[in-house]
Motif scaffolding. Structure first.
Motif, PDB file in Angstrom:
ATOM      1  N   LEU A  50      28.448 -15.718   6.022  1.00 22.02           N
ATOM      2  CA  LEU A  50      27.740 -14.349   5.681  1.00 22.02           C
ATOM      3  C   LEU A  50      29.384 -13.946   5.325  1.00 22.02           C
ATOM      4  CD1 LEU A  50      26.213 -12.702   4.398  1.00 22.02           C
ATOM      5  CD2 LEU A  50      26.388 -11.059   6.959  1.00 22.02           C
ATOM      6  N   ILE A  51      29.547 -13.617   4.131  1.00 25.70           N
ATOM      7  CA  ILE A  51      30.322 -12.757   3.152  1.00 25.70           C
ATOM      8  C   ILE A  51      30.158 -11.416   3.116  1.00 25.70           C
ATOM      9  CG2 ILE A  51      32.993 -12.998   2.017  1.00 25.70           C
ATOM     10  CD1 ILE A  51      32.432 -15.711   3.117  1.00 25.70           C
ATOM     11  N   VAL A  52      31.195 -10.388   4.019  1.00 27.97           N
ATOM     12  CA  VAL A  52      30.897  -8.974   3.743  1.00 27.97           C
ATOM     13  C   VAL A  52      32.174  -8.394   3.084  1.00 27.97           C
ATOM     14  CG1 VAL A  52      30.510  -6.682   5.563  1.00 27.97           C
ATOM     15  CG2 VAL A  52      29.617  -8.959   6.020  1.00 27.97           C
ATOM     16  N   ARG A  53      32.172  -7.430   1.999  1.00 26.64           N
ATOM     17  CA  ARG A  53      32.927  -6.895   1.466  1.00 26.64           C
ATOM     18  C   ARG A  53      32.368  -4.475   1.555  1.00 26.64           C
ATOM     19  NH1 ARG A  53      37.573  -8.345  -1.272  1.00 26.64           N
ATOM     20  NH2 ARG A  53      37.501  -6.820  -2.455  1.00 26.64           N
ATOM     21  N   GLN A  54      32.868  -4.721   2.407  1.00 24.53           N
ATOM     22  CA  GLN A  54      32.250  -2.698   2.250  1.00 24.53           C
ATOM     23  C   GLN A  54      33.266  -2.046   2.226  1.00 24.53           C
ATOM     24  OE1 GLN A  54      29.092  -1.408   3.050  1.00 24.53           O
ATOM     25  NE2 GLN A  54      30.104  -0.050   2.159  1.00 24.53           N
ATOM     26  N   TYR A  55      33.482  -0.670   1.344  1.00 26.89           N
ATOM     27  CA  TYR A  55      34.124   0.135   0.413  1.00 26.89           C
ATOM     28  C   TYR A  55      33.936   0.801   2.239  1.00 26.89           C
ATOM     29  CZ  TYR A  55      30.582   3.370  -0.747  1.00 26.89           C
ATOM     30  OH  TYR A  55      30.298   4.600  -0.565  1.00 26.89           O
ATOM     31  N   ASP A  56      35.798   1.790   1.959  1.00 24.31           N
ATOM     32  CA  ASP A  56      35.026   3.048   3.367  1.00 24.31           C
ATOM     33  C   ASP A  56      36.069   4.279   2.614  1.00 24.31           C
ATOM     34  OD1 ASP A  56      35.690   4.610   5.543  1.00 24.31           O
ATOM     35  OD2 ASP A  56      37.404   4.114   5.724  1.00 24.31           O
ATOM     36  N   GLY A  57      34.257   5.131   2.934  1.00 25.08           N
ATOM     37  CA  GLY A  57      33.938   6.434   1.887  1.00 25.08           C
ATOM     38  C   GLY A  57      35.007   6.954   1.959  1.00 25.08           C
ATOM     39  N   ALA A  58      35.528   7.264   3.661  1.00 22.77           N
ATOM     40  CA  ALA A  58      36.035   7.621   4.089  1.00 22.77           C
ATOM     41  C   ALA A  58      38.314   8.421   3.865  1.00 22.77           C
ATOM     42  CB  ALA A  58      36.472   7.962   6.296  1.00 22.77           C
ATOM     43  N   ASN A 112      23.960 -11.580  15.428  1.00 21.65           N
ATOM     44  CA  ASN A 112      24.111 -13.457  16.110  1.00 21.65           C
ATOM     45  C   ASN A 112      25.215 -14.227  16.044  1.00 21.65           C
ATOM     46  OD1 ASN A 112      22.032 -12.581  18.106  1.00 21.65           O
ATOM     47  ND2 ASN A 112      20.450 -12.868  16.109  1.00 21.65           N
ATOM     48  N   TYR A 113      26.179 -13.962  14.737  1.00 23.42           N
ATOM     49  CA  TYR A 113      27.047 -14.125  13.738  1.00 23.42           C
ATOM     50  C   TYR A 113      28.197 -14.737  15.079  1.00 23.42           C
ATOM     51  CZ  TYR A 113      24.817 -14.094   9.254  1.00 23.42           C
ATOM     52  OH  TYR A 113      23.777 -14.190   8.505  1.00 23.42           O
ATOM     53  N   THR A 114      28.346 -15.821  15.079  1.00 25.75           N
ATOM     54  CA  THR A 114      29.652 -16.074  16.401  1.00 25.75           C
ATOM     55  C   THR A 114      31.135 -16.442  16.104  1.00 25.75           C
ATOM     56  OG1 THR A 114      29.241 -18.326  16.706  1.00 25.75           O
ATOM     57  CG2 THR A 114      27.282 -17.386  17.825  1.00 25.75           C
ATOM     58  N   ASN A 115      30.950 -16.577  15.057  1.00 28.18           N
ATOM     59  CA  ASN A 115      32.431 -17.069  14.662  1.00 28.18           C
ATOM     60  C   ASN A 115      32.664 -15.517  13.514  1.00 28.18           C
ATOM     61  OD1 ASN A 115      35.039 -17.674  13.965  1.00 28.18           O
ATOM     62  ND2 ASN A 115      34.375 -19.769  12.640  1.00 28.18           N
ATOM     63  N   ILE A 116      33.724 -14.522  13.795  1.00 27.34           N
ATOM     64  CA  ILE A 116      34.348 -13.367  12.902  1.00 27.34           C
ATOM     65  C   ILE A 116      35.124 -12.793  12.861  1.00 27.34           C
ATOM     66  CG2 ILE A 116      33.394 -11.281  12.845  1.00 27.34           C
ATOM     67  CD1 ILE A 116      31.102 -11.601  15.020  1.00 27.34           C
ATOM     68  N   LYS A 117      36.079 -13.209  11.477  1.00 26.89           N
ATOM     69  CA  LYS A 117      37.137 -12.983  11.469  1.00 26.89           C
ATOM     70  C   LYS A 117      37.372 -11.534   9.831  1.00 26.89           C
ATOM     71  CE  LYS A 117      38.695 -17.822  11.420  1.00 26.89           C
ATOM     72  NZ  LYS A 117      39.057 -18.477  10.411  1.00 26.89           N
ATOM     73  N   CYS A 118      37.437 -10.173  10.568  1.00 25.43           N
ATOM     74  CA  CYS A 118      37.286  -9.290   9.898  1.00 25.43           C
ATOM     75  C   CYS A 118      38.856  -9.011  10.052  1.00 25.43           C
ATOM     76  CB  CYS A 118      36.885  -7.790  11.191  1.00 25.43           C
ATOM     77  SG  CYS A 118      34.916  -7.469  10.977  1.00 25.43           S
ATOM     78  N   LEU A 150      36.757  -2.891   3.994  1.00 34.29           N
ATOM     79  CA  LEU A 150      36.704  -4.002   5.476  1.00 34.29           C
ATOM     80  C   LEU A 150      36.138  -5.497   4.319  1.00 34.29           C
ATOM     81  CD1 LEU A 150      36.501  -5.195   8.230  1.00 34.29           C
ATOM     82  CD2 LEU A 150      33.483  -4.048   7.804  1.00 34.29           C
ATOM     83  N   VAL A 151      37.300  -6.269   5.166  1.00 38.13           N
ATOM     84  CA  VAL A 151      36.782  -7.934   4.855  1.00 38.13           C
ATOM     85  C   VAL A 151      35.928  -8.295   6.175  1.00 38.13           C
ATOM     86  CG1 VAL A 151      37.728 -10.078   3.089  1.00 38.13           C
ATOM     87  CG2 VAL A 151      38.062  -7.720   2.181  1.00 38.13           C
ATOM     88  N   ALA A 152      35.059  -9.660   6.093  1.00 35.72           N
ATOM     89  CA  ALA A 152      34.632 -10.115   6.930  1.00 35.72           C
ATOM     90  C   ALA A 152      33.950 -11.444   7.008  1.00 35.72           C
ATOM     91  CB  ALA A 152      33.745  -8.742   7.840  1.00 35.72           C
ATOM     92  N   ILE A 153      33.859 -11.747   7.055  1.00 39.20           N
ATOM     93  CA  ILE A 153      33.781 -13.454   7.067  1.00 39.20           C
ATOM     94  C   ILE A 153      33.072 -14.282   8.562  1.00 39.20           C
ATOM     95  CG2 ILE A 153      33.860 -16.036   6.679  1.00 39.20           C
ATOM     96  CD1 ILE A 153      36.242 -15.148   5.138  1.00 39.20           C
ATOM     97  N   LEU A 154      31.278 -14.204   8.943  1.00 37.41           N
ATOM     98  CA  LEU A 154      30.798 -14.540   9.247  1.00 37.41           C
ATOM     99  C   LEU A 154      30.141 -15.609   9.679  1.00 37.41           C
ATOM    100  CD1 LEU A 154      31.220 -11.812   9.325  1.00 37.41           C
ATOM    101  CD2 LEU A 154      28.663 -11.123  10.093  1.00 37.41           C
ATOM    102  N   SER A 155      29.445 -16.495  10.510  1.00 40.08           N
ATOM    103  CA  SER A 155      29.327 -17.665  10.529  1.00 40.08           C
ATOM    104  C   SER A 155      29.036 -18.226  11.899  1.00 40.08           C
ATOM    105  CB  SER A 155      30.270 -19.045  10.590  1.00 40.08           C
ATOM    106  OG  SER A 155      31.413 -19.071  10.699  1.00 40.08           O
TER     107      SER A 155
END
Length: 262
Positions: free
Chosen positions: A140-148, A193-199, A257-262
Motif C-alpha cells: 500500500l503506497i500512501v501519499r497524504q498532503y498536510d493541510g497545516a 495490521n501492516y507489519t513493514n512500514i516505511k514513512c 507524508l509518503v508511506a510504503i506499507l506491506s
C-alpha cells in the motif's frame, strides 16, 4: 463560488482542480512514478483515481504486462479516465465504488495507491485493516498532503496566524473531508495490521518567478483559502494578493507524508 468539488460533492476533487494540481507537481510525480516502477508490479489499484492522472504517468514507466485498476465514486471523472486509457497498451479496468462503503470489494494487487484519499474516509482504522487482509496483501503506497503545512508568503506573522485559525475553524467540522489529516493518517498507519512500514516526508516548494505550470494551482489554492476565511482575513489576503506583482518575491511550500506499507 468555485468550491472545487466533484460531481459527488467531494471538495478539492473536481477535474480542473486535479489537473492544475497535477501539472504543478508533474516533475515530482514523474520521479515518484519511476521509483514505483522499480518495484516491477504486475498489477496496480488506484484508490480515488479520478481522471487517471497518476495512472497516466505510471503508464509511461510501468511494463505493459502491469494491469491497472482505477476506482472512484464519480462517474464523470471515470469517463475521462476511460477515454485516456484507450491509448494505453495494457489491460485497464475502471470501477465505480464508494471506497469506504465498498472497501471489501477492492481487489487485491501488487501495489495499491492511496494518494490524498484518506481525508474522505471517516473510519480509517477499519479501512486500512480491511485492505491489509486482502490476499495477496501487496504493498500500500500512501501519499497524504498536510493541510497545516501549506504556506505561501511572505506576510506578517499575525495576519498568517489569524488566517490559519480561520481556515481551521472553517474546515474542521466538515463531514465531507478532513483538511488537517496528516496526524490521523500517520497514527492509523502504525495501528494497522501492516507489519513493514516505511514513512518519510516530501517537500514540494516553488519560489518566484513561478513556472507557468505552477500558477493555476497557486491561484486555486489562494482562491479556495479566501472562500474559507472570515471577512476580515479575506480582505487582508486579497490586499496581499494584489500588492505589486503578485508573482514576484513570493514563495509556496507544502509537505506530503509518503508511506510504503506491506
Amino acid at each position: 463560488m468555485n468550491t472545487q468539488e466533484n460531481s459527488v460533492g467531494k471538495p478539492l476533487a473536481n477535474a480542473n482542480w486535479l489537473q492544475a494540481h497535477h501539472n504543478a507537481k508533474l516533475p515530482e510525480r514523474i520521479a515518484f512514478a519511476k521509483m514505483l516502477a522499480e518495484l516491477t508490479p504486475k498489477s496496480i489499484v488506484d484508490l480515488g483515481c479520478a481522471t487517471g492522472l497518476w495512472l497516466e504517468v505510471l503508464n509511461e514507466y510501468m511494463p505493459e504486462d502491469c494491469e491497472f485498476i482505477g476506482i472512484d465514486a464519480d462517474d464523470e471523472v471515470l469517463r475521462i479516465a476511460l477515454e485516456k486509457s484507450k491509448k494505453w497498451k495494457r489491460k485497464v479496468t475502471f470501477l465505480r465504488m464508494d471506497l469506504e462503503k465498498d472497501v471489501c470489494r477492492i481487489p487485491s494487487s501488487d501495489i495499491t495507491l492511496a494518494f490524498n484519499v484518506f481525508p474522505y474516509i471517516q473510519n480509517l482504522d477499519d479501512f486500512l485493516n480491511i485492505l491489509s487482509n486482502r490476499v495477496p496483501k501487496g504493498k500500500l503506497i500512501v501519499r497524504q498532503y498536510d493541510g497545516a503545512s501549506i504556506r505561501f508568503g511572505p506576510m506578517p506573522t499575525a495576519e498568517r496566524q489569524k488566517m490559519e485559525s480561520d481556515l481551521r475553524l472553517s474546515t474542521e467540522g466538515s463531514q465531507k473531508f478532513k483538511h488537517y489529516d496528516l496526524d490521523r493518517t500517520f497514527s492509523s498507519i502504525y495501528r494497522s495490521n501492516y507489519t513493514n512500514i516505511k514513512c518519510s516526508f516530501e517537500l514540494f516548494e516553488r519560489t518566484s518567478p513561478f513556472p507557468e505550470s505552477f500558477i493555476p494551482y497557486y491561484n486555486g489554492t489562494l482562491d479556495w483559502t479566501l472562500q474559507n476565511l472570515s471577512e476580515t482575513s479575506a480582505t487582508k489576503l486579497k490586499k496581499w494578493i494584489n500588492q505589486g506583482d503578485q508573482l514576484s518575491n513570493r514563495y509556496f511550500f507544502e509537505v506530503d507524508l509518503v508511506a510504503i506499507l506491506s
